[in-house]
Write a protein that holds these residues in place. Sequence first.
Motif: not given
Length: 316
Positions: A131-132, A160-161, A178-181, A203-205
Motif C-alpha cells: 500500500v502506498l 535506487l541504492g 510512492t506511486a512512482e515505485h 510490485l503491484n500497488l
Amino acid sequence: MLPWFLLLICALPCEPAGNPVSDVSLKTKPPGEWVMEGNKLVLICSVANTTENITYLWYRGALGLNLEKKTLPSITAEFEISEVKQSDVDQYYCAADNGHGPVLSELVNINVRVPVSRPVLTFVDTGTQAVLGDLVELHCKALRGSPPIFYQFYHENIILGNSSDHSGGGASFNFSLTAEHSGNFSCEASNGQGVQRSEVVALNLTGLSLVPTVNGIGNLSSGLTGWLIGCLGPIATVLIFCYWLKRKIGRQSDDPLRSPPQTVLQESNYHNSPDPGHPEPVYENVNAVSGDEVYSLVYHTQQELGPTAALLRNLF
C-alpha cells in the motif's frame, strides 16, 4: 687404529660432493594468494644456481601432506592443480634436496575465490502487494560467492541504492513506497569477478485513491471522465434527437400550407340550426327577422388530429 682409518677412507667417497641447496622458495602462478574457483594454479619451487640433480617435493597443510615428487637437473620445478576447488584452500610449501638433505621453503597461503551466483531478490514482509506509504525492504542475496559482495538495487533500470556484504548473508535496501515505485525491481551482485543480475520482480500497488498524489488524481480523473462519456453519451444523443423532432413538428404545425386551421366545434345558440356535425357549407342563411336584414349561421367543425400530433401529445 688401522680399522678406523680404513673406515674413514671408505666413507669419504660415499659423501655427496658439493654443498646443500639454498634459497629454496615457492611461488604461484597466477601470483598472489587468491585464485578463482575453476582456474588453474601452478606451484613453482626454485633454488639457487646448481648443476646437480635436485629432488623437489610439494606439501600441503601443517601436517605436510605430500602432493608430488620430481627429480630434475634444474633450479626450478612446477606442480599444477588443473582446476582449483574451494576445498583447496590451505597452506603450501616445497622442499629441495641435492643429497645433502632437504631444505624447506616458506609457507604460502592459497585462498580460493568463488564467483557470485545469480542473486535472488525478495520483498521482506510486504511481499509483492503493498500500500502506498508503506516502508518496503528489498533483500538481495547471492547463494554462492566469496565475500565481500557488492549489491546494487534497481527500479526499472534506475539505481535506487547499493550496499556491501562481508558475511555472506546478503544486503537490504529500505524505501518509502510512492506511486512512482509501481513496476519492476531487480538487483545485481559482484565480488570483482563478473556481475550477476537477479530476475525481475513486479510490485503491484493498491489503494491509489487513498494518497493525494498528482499521478493518482490524474489517473482517477481520466477514468471518471471516460466513464461519464460512456454512460451519458447515449442519453445525450436521445435527448438531442427528441428536441430536434419536437422543433421540427412544431414548425410543421405553424406552416399554414402544411397544417390546415383547426376548427373548434361550438354548440349553436339557434334552435333551428342543423346538427353540429353537419358536413355541408360552413355557413348558410336563415330566415330574416325583420326588414332587409338577413342572418347567417356559421358552423365550426373540429378536425381530427393527425398521427404525428397525437404522438407528440402522448410524448409531452
